[in-house]
Every structure is written in C-alpha cells, then in structure tokens.
Design a protein around this motif. Structure first.
Motif, PDB file in Angstrom:
ATOM      1  N   PHE A 107     -13.016   2.590 -13.948  1.00  0.00           N
ATOM      2  CA  PHE A 107     -11.728   2.245 -13.353  1.00  0.00           C
ATOM      3  C   PHE A 107     -11.920   2.156 -11.842  1.00  0.00           C
ATOM      4  O   PHE A 107     -12.375   3.111 -11.220  1.00  0.00           O
ATOM      5  N   ALA A 108     -11.590   1.000 -11.277  1.00  0.00           N
ATOM      6  CA  ALA A 108     -11.694   0.805  -9.826  1.00  0.00           C
ATOM      7  C   ALA A 108     -10.316   0.399  -9.308  1.00  0.00           C
ATOM      8  O   ALA A 108      -9.938  -0.766  -9.362  1.00  0.00           O
ATOM      9  N   PRO A 109      -9.533   1.365  -8.824  1.00  0.00           N
ATOM     10  CA  PRO A 109      -8.149   1.086  -8.430  1.00  0.00           C
ATOM     11  C   PRO A 109      -8.034   0.008  -7.364  1.00  0.00           C
ATOM     12  O   PRO A 109      -7.081  -0.771  -7.359  1.00  0.00           O
ATOM     13  N   HIS A 110      -9.027  -0.077  -6.489  1.00  0.00           N
ATOM     14  CA  HIS A 110      -8.946  -1.027  -5.378  1.00  0.00           C
ATOM     15  C   HIS A 110      -9.191  -2.466  -5.823  1.00  0.00           C
ATOM     16  O   HIS A 110      -9.063  -3.390  -5.026  1.00  0.00           O
ATOM     17  N   LEU A 111      -9.523  -2.669  -7.095  1.00  0.00           N
ATOM     18  CA  LEU A 111      -9.579  -4.036  -7.620  1.00  0.00           C
ATOM     19  C   LEU A 111      -8.208  -4.493  -8.122  1.00  0.00           C
ATOM     20  O   LEU A 111      -7.987  -5.675  -8.340  1.00  0.00           O
ATOM     21  N   ILE A 112      -7.286  -3.551  -8.317  1.00  0.00           N
ATOM     22  CA  ILE A 112      -5.964  -3.880  -8.867  1.00  0.00           C
ATOM     23  C   ILE A 112      -4.850  -3.675  -7.842  1.00  0.00           C
ATOM     24  O   ILE A 112      -4.093  -4.594  -7.550  1.00  0.00           O
ATOM     25  N   TYR A 113      -4.740  -2.481  -7.300  1.00  0.00           N
ATOM     26  CA  TYR A 113      -3.570  -2.126  -6.505  1.00  0.00           C
ATOM     27  C   TYR A 113      -3.363  -2.967  -5.242  1.00  0.00           C
ATOM     28  O   TYR A 113      -2.223  -3.315  -4.935  1.00  0.00           O
ATOM     29  N   PRO A 114      -4.420  -3.340  -4.512  1.00  0.00           N
ATOM     30  CA  PRO A 114      -4.167  -4.186  -3.332  1.00  0.00           C
ATOM     31  C   PRO A 114      -3.594  -5.567  -3.679  1.00  0.00           C
ATOM     32  O   PRO A 114      -3.075  -6.258  -2.821  1.00  0.00           O
ATOM     33  N   ARG A 115      -3.699  -5.956  -4.953  1.00  0.00           N
ATOM     34  CA  ARG A 115      -3.130  -7.247  -5.367  1.00  0.00           C
ATOM     35  C   ARG A 115      -1.635  -7.152  -5.639  1.00  0.00           C
ATOM     36  O   ARG A 115      -0.943  -8.164  -5.637  1.00  0.00           O
ATOM     37  N   VAL A 116      -1.154  -5.959  -5.911  1.00  0.00           N
ATOM     38  CA  VAL A 116       0.276  -5.790  -6.202  1.00  0.00           C
ATOM     39  C   VAL A 116       0.998  -5.005  -5.106  1.00  0.00           C
ATOM     40  O   VAL A 116       2.218  -4.929  -5.097  1.00  0.00           O
ATOM     41  N   LEU A 117       0.237  -4.435  -4.192  1.00  0.00           N
ATOM     42  CA  LEU A 117       0.800  -3.696  -3.057  1.00  0.00           C
ATOM     43  C   LEU A 117       0.202  -4.267  -1.776  1.00  0.00           C
ATOM     44  O   LEU A 117      -0.869  -4.866  -1.808  1.00  0.00           O
ATOM     45  N   ASP A 118       0.862  -4.036  -0.658  1.00  0.00           N
ATOM     46  CA  ASP A 118       0.334  -4.473   0.633  1.00  0.00           C
ATOM     47  C   ASP A 118      -0.453  -3.333   1.261  1.00  0.00           C
ATOM     48  O   ASP A 118       0.122  -2.338   1.709  1.00  0.00           O
ATOM     49  N   ASP A 119      -1.791  -3.481   1.293  1.00  0.00           N
ATOM     50  CA  ASP A 119      -2.651  -2.417   1.828  1.00  0.00           C
ATOM     51  C   ASP A 119      -2.382  -2.144   3.306  1.00  0.00           C
ATOM     52  O   ASP A 119      -2.728  -1.082   3.812  1.00  0.00           O
ATOM     53  N   ASN A 120      -1.773  -3.098   3.994  1.00  0.00           N
ATOM     54  CA  ASN A 120      -1.479  -2.903   5.424  1.00  0.00           C
ATOM     55  C   ASN A 120      -0.138  -2.226   5.673  1.00  0.00           C
ATOM     56  O   ASN A 120       0.186  -1.879   6.804  1.00  0.00           O
ATOM     57  N   ASP A 121       0.648  -2.055   4.607  1.00  0.00           N
ATOM     58  CA  ASP A 121       1.923  -1.352   4.707  1.00  0.00           C
ATOM     59  C   ASP A 121       1.663   0.115   4.341  1.00  0.00           C
ATOM     60  O   ASP A 121       1.262   0.408   3.221  1.00  0.00           O
ATOM     61  N   PRO A 122       1.878   1.034   5.312  1.00  0.00           N
ATOM     62  CA  PRO A 122       1.550   2.442   5.061  1.00  0.00           C
ATOM     63  C   PRO A 122       2.197   3.024   3.796  1.00  0.00           C
ATOM     64  O   PRO A 122       1.561   3.797   3.089  1.00  0.00           O
ATOM     65  N   GLU A 123       3.440   2.644   3.510  1.00  0.00           N
ATOM     66  CA  GLU A 123       4.121   3.161   2.311  1.00  0.00           C
ATOM     67  C   GLU A 123       3.458   2.649   1.038  1.00  0.00           C
ATOM     68  O   GLU A 123       3.247   3.403   0.093  1.00  0.00           O
ATOM     69  N   ASP A 124       3.136   1.363   1.028  1.00  0.00           N
ATOM     70  CA  ASP A 124       2.459   0.762  -0.120  1.00  0.00           C
ATOM     71  C   ASP A 124       1.077   1.381  -0.313  1.00  0.00           C
ATOM     72  O   ASP A 124       0.667   1.688  -1.428  1.00  0.00           O
ATOM     73  N   ARG A 125       0.355   1.546   0.798  1.00  0.00           N
ATOM     74  CA  ARG A 125      -0.997   2.112   0.733  1.00  0.00           C
ATOM     75  C   ARG A 125      -0.939   3.518   0.133  1.00  0.00           C
ATOM     76  O   ARG A 125      -1.740   3.897  -0.709  1.00  0.00           O
TER      77      ARG A 125
END
Length: 127
Positions: A44-62
């Motif tokens: 499981f590699a979360p960073h292959l999924i979550y940055p596509r549905v969240l904005d990694d540059n938005d502190p709350e999303d990150r």
C-alpha cells in the motif's frame, strides 16, 4: 482459497526537492510496489492515491491524507523505507511504525536492502 499476503506499507518520498521531481518519486513508489508484489507482499502506497484526490499543497488536505495513510500503516505488518533519504512525512511514518512495533525494512531507491549496501553500492553507484 487464497494465500494470505503480508501487508506492507511503502514509505517513500513524494514531494519534489532539489534532486527529485514528483514524477520520479511516483515512479519510485510504483517500483517499490512492483518489488513488493514480486516478493509475495500486498503493498500500500498512500502517496500514489491521496495526492490525486486531495491537494498536497493545502495544509488541511495534506493533514487529512497523512491521517488516512497512518490508519493504513497501523494495519500493516511491515513498513518499507524506500530510498536512503528520509523526508519529513516519511520520518513521521517511520516513527509511528516503530512505536507500534511494526518492523521497518530499509531499501535504497533501486531496491537493494540496507544490509547489502556496502557490497552493492560500488556496483550501482549508490542511491
């Protein structure tokens, strides 16, 4: 029936830095997953999924992405640190794994386990 596969959490850099682009980092995480699968693990590699549905540059999303990822982590049987350099996000994942008693295995970016670095590094030019 199906054979039980060990769940492994892929811990590798996502954000770009002076040496790596996001695309290269994604490539490394994908490679780590392919190595895990070839060894009979379910990665499981979360960073292959979550940055596509969240904005990694938005502190709350990150923050939300990290929180979700850490919930997966505590259900995994191993954490694989992929790459010699540990980013801020990786450091937190590793710390949580260690506190939870989850074994941490360290590989360089081309998949050589840490215990073989000295013998292999010369041939492969390091990480």
């Amino acid at each position: 029936g199906h054979a039980k596969m060990k769940l492994v959490y892929i811990c590798s850099r996502y954000r770009a830095d002076e040496r790596h682009t996001v695309e290269e980092n994604i490539g490394r995480a994908l490679y780590a997953c392919s190595v895990a699968l070839s060894k009979g693990y379910a990665p499981f590699a979360p960073h292959l999924i979550y940055p596509r549905v969240l904005d990694d540059n938005d502190p709350e999303d990150r923050q939300l992405g990290m929180k979700a990822a850490l919930n997966w982590l505590i259900g995994c049987e191993e954490l694989w640190q992929w790459g010699a350099t540990v980013s801020e996000g990786m450091a937190l994942e590793i710390e949580i794994a260690q506190k939870a008693g989850i074994p941490v295995k360290v590989f360089n970016s081309i998949g050589i386990p840490k215990e073989h670095w000295n013998s292999e590094k010369a041939k492969n030019g390091g990480a």
